[in-house]
Design a protein around this motif. Sequence first.
Motif, PDB file in Angstrom:
ATOM      1  N   VAL A 449      -1.894   2.244  -3.522  1.00  0.00           N
ATOM      2  CA  VAL A 449      -3.242   2.026  -4.038  1.00  0.00           C
ATOM      3  C   VAL A 449      -3.160   1.184  -5.299  1.00  0.00           C
ATOM      4  O   VAL A 449      -2.326   1.433  -6.176  1.00  0.00           O
ATOM      5  CB  VAL A 449      -3.954   3.360  -4.352  1.00  0.00           C
ATOM      6  CG1 VAL A 449      -5.301   3.092  -5.021  1.00  0.00           C
ATOM      7  CG2 VAL A 449      -4.178   4.170  -3.081  1.00  0.00           C
ATOM      8  N   ASN A 451      -6.149  -0.927  -7.886  1.00  0.00           N
ATOM      9  CA  ASN A 451      -7.544  -1.302  -8.131  1.00  0.00           C
ATOM     10  C   ASN A 451      -8.501  -0.617  -7.156  1.00  0.00           C
ATOM     11  O   ASN A 451      -9.423  -1.237  -6.595  1.00  0.00           O
ATOM     12  CB  ASN A 451      -7.711  -2.828  -8.045  1.00  0.00           C
ATOM     13  CG  ASN A 451      -6.856  -3.559  -9.046  1.00  0.00           C
ATOM     14  OD1 ASN A 451      -6.729  -3.143 -10.193  1.00  0.00           O
ATOM     15  ND2 ASN A 451      -6.238  -4.660  -8.603  1.00  0.00           N
ATOM     16  N   THR A 453      -8.076   0.261  -4.201  1.00  0.00           N
ATOM     17  CA  THR A 453      -8.016  -0.303  -2.849  1.00  0.00           C
ATOM     18  C   THR A 453      -6.647  -0.013  -2.251  1.00  0.00           C
ATOM     19  O   THR A 453      -5.628  -0.140  -2.940  1.00  0.00           O
ATOM     20  CB  THR A 453      -8.247  -1.827  -2.881  1.00  0.00           C
ATOM     21  OG1 THR A 453      -9.501  -2.095  -3.509  1.00  0.00           O
ATOM     22  CG2 THR A 453      -8.247  -2.416  -1.470  1.00  0.00           C
ATOM     23  N   GLN A 455      -3.360  -0.793  -0.358  1.00  0.00           N
ATOM     24  CA  GLN A 455      -2.511  -1.968  -0.148  1.00  0.00           C
ATOM     25  C   GLN A 455      -1.496  -1.624   0.955  1.00  0.00           C
ATOM     26  O   GLN A 455      -1.032  -0.491   1.031  1.00  0.00           O
ATOM     27  CB  GLN A 455      -1.753  -2.334  -1.426  1.00  0.00           C
ATOM     28  CG  GLN A 455      -2.594  -2.349  -2.692  1.00  0.00           C
ATOM     29  CD  GLN A 455      -3.431  -3.596  -2.818  1.00  0.00           C
ATOM     30  OE1 GLN A 455      -2.956  -4.696  -2.551  1.00  0.00           O
ATOM     31  NE2 GLN A 455      -4.675  -3.427  -3.235  1.00  0.00           N
ATOM     32  N   ARG A 465       1.510  -8.468   4.367  1.00  0.00           N
ATOM     33  CA  ARG A 465       1.059  -7.635   3.269  1.00  0.00           C
ATOM     34  C   ARG A 465      -0.393  -7.995   2.973  1.00  0.00           C
ATOM     35  O   ARG A 465      -0.868  -9.080   3.328  1.00  0.00           O
ATOM     36  CB  ARG A 465       1.910  -7.844   2.021  1.00  0.00           C
ATOM     37  CG  ARG A 465       1.851  -9.239   1.426  1.00  0.00           C
ATOM     38  CD  ARG A 465       2.763  -9.383   0.210  1.00  0.00           C
ATOM     39  NE  ARG A 465       2.564 -10.650  -0.469  1.00  0.00           N
ATOM     40  CZ  ARG A 465       3.144 -11.792  -0.137  1.00  0.00           C
ATOM     41  NH1 ARG A 465       4.003 -11.809   0.885  1.00  0.00           N
ATOM     42  NH2 ARG A 465       2.895 -12.904  -0.802  1.00  0.00           N
ATOM     43  N   GLY A 466      -1.098  -7.075   2.319  1.00  0.00           N
ATOM     44  CA  GLY A 466      -2.491  -7.351   2.008  1.00  0.00           C
ATOM     45  C   GLY A 466      -3.224  -6.089   1.648  1.00  0.00           C
ATOM     46  O   GLY A 466      -2.634  -5.126   1.142  1.00  0.00           O
ATOM     47  N   THR A 467      -4.530  -6.066   1.902  1.00  0.00           N
ATOM     48  CA  THR A 467      -5.363  -4.937   1.511  1.00  0.00           C
ATOM     49  C   THR A 467      -6.056  -4.327   2.715  1.00  0.00           C
ATOM     50  O   THR A 467      -6.274  -4.990   3.734  1.00  0.00           O
ATOM     51  CB  THR A 467      -6.427  -5.369   0.492  1.00  0.00           C
ATOM     52  OG1 THR A 467      -7.253  -6.385   1.091  1.00  0.00           O
ATOM     53  CG2 THR A 467      -5.776  -5.932  -0.764  1.00  0.00           C
ATOM     54  N   GLU A 469      -9.573  -2.556   3.490  1.00  0.00           N
ATOM     55  CA  GLU A 469     -10.937  -2.295   3.028  1.00  0.00           C
ATOM     56  C   GLU A 469     -11.532  -1.171   3.878  1.00  0.00           C
ATOM     57  O   GLU A 469     -11.531  -1.245   5.122  1.00  0.00           O
ATOM     58  CB  GLU A 469     -11.770  -3.570   3.178  1.00  0.00           C
ATOM     59  CG  GLU A 469     -13.257  -3.380   2.959  1.00  0.00           C
ATOM     60  CD  GLU A 469     -14.068  -4.535   3.530  1.00  0.00           C
ATOM     61  OE1 GLU A 469     -15.291  -4.497   3.350  1.00  0.00           O
ATOM     62  OE2 GLU A 469     -13.478  -5.440   4.158  1.00  0.00           O
ATOM     63  N   GLY A 481      -2.821 -10.929   2.792  1.00  0.00           N
ATOM     64  CA  GLY A 481      -2.684 -11.478   1.451  1.00  0.00           C
ATOM     65  C   GLY A 481      -2.033 -12.838   1.429  1.00  0.00           C
ATOM     66  O   GLY A 481      -1.907 -13.464   0.376  1.00  0.00           O
TER      67      GLY A 481
END
Length: 527
Positions: A449, A451, A453, A455, A465-467, A469, A481
């Motif tokens: 985690v 911010n 969000t 990950q 890799r990325g987020t 939502e 990402g």
Amino acid sequence: MRIQRFFLSPWQRPAVILYLLLSAASSHGQVQDQPRQMAWLDEAMAQSVEDFNLPSLSVAVVHDGHVIWSQSYGETIAGSGDKATPSTLYAVASNTKAFTSAALAQLVDEGKLDWDDRVQEHLPWFELYNPYVTSELRVRDLLCHRSGLATFSGDLLWYGTQWSSKEILEKAKHLEPTTAFRTQFGYQNLMFMAAGEIIEVVSEKPWKTYIEQAFLEPIGMTSSVLSTNELQDRSHVAAPHNELASGIQTPIEWINWDNMAPAGALISSAEEMAKWMIVQLDSGRTATDTLWTPSQTHEMWTMHTPIPVSSWYQNMLPSMHFRGYGLGWELYDLHGRKVVAHSGGYDGMISRQVLVPEEKLGIIVLTNANTSVPWGWGHDVLNVLLSGDRQTPVMDFLLESKREEPAERALAEEKLIASRIPEAPTSLTLSDYIGTYSDLMYGDVRISVANDTLQFEFEPTPLFRGTLEHWHFDTFRLHWGTQMMLPKGMAHFDLNMKGQVKSLDFDVPNPDFDFTELHFIKQSTEQ
């Protein structure tokens, strides 16, 4: 009707004049049509670069042992002003497969190997999904896509990972088949990687060294390379591109494919692939040597695995009556001729190679974008070269589809949003999803985690890799990402009877990589 010969490149104008003078005596007045054919094809291909928003397109045509036309359009990097030429290098990806097949053909010619050798005779460590298939798998089975595995199954094992070819193949035993062995077509990169391992064992040379010495050097493909690591030594290289939703073509990074090299690592040009096509059409002969015998050409160009002729092909290309796969080559018929062909798909680069043996005709089309244009021209250009017909049904279909894409994407997004359950909260706090999730075959995904969000990071594949939502409940929308060809996807966490996170699954709809083959179990948690 025989192939209509014509020249295009400005630097070949003296040859054009000589050819027209020589052919005028034997063509009974048909020469006058050839300049118009030439001009039409040149104009049509240039227009396709504009219509499909391509950074560049490079083309070469060979006939009867000679390059009769080569041309390039556009730029090596969109907006750079650096014009593409027939010597510009592009990834030709799966067109590499024919080199691996030809290497095995050489070894068969030399008596070091037989097409029907059991794979385990040479790779005793290689296993597939059951003992019978493992034992019965033959060398030729590796090259004709009939292993029982689905198309592109297992490709997540090599793409962007640091594993060696052998380490990847040792994991292949965990892949589940979708059809019975030797019954249906399923396009397989892993099997060509196994073929490369056999070449190394039998020849006692690395695959890369073997291909360089056996083919690139004697054919004169001196600028071509077999690894992205060698591109810094080359002066004129196209950059791969990805088209953004805005329609802008943006350059993306080269991805190293060394670990699957026998299936798709070659980087070449229209100019040098033309040399390869000439050798192929002459059954392995160069000006000074025979690289493999005609009997091996026959073996590689004989159908081993049939592929149904779909209703789309029946309607779009009515002269096609059969499709199939040989050893490293697609096979079908068009305009009453047998066609031997292959496509290549790399991140941001697509290619198509087409041979018509009885006409001694070959075409290579290269581009630095994710597009079906080379595939379309690979079919439609035969209308011009074999019959003089200027109809382009496949290219017309692709252009119509291209124009409809924005509306289709918008509609798909609308449907996805409509399926979302509003204000459906997560079952747990974000911190409860944190952890390491492991797939038996692939390895680990780490969830953290930052911010507020989630990950994600696929440990074997740094690109991934990325987020995440939050979408609804325990489902999250995946955002990459890094800029690459893969679209957004979904990630879903499954809970056990105690309300704890048990597992994680991904779904990224795309034609190349099947994320649903992976099932990640959360580690170090009481279940």
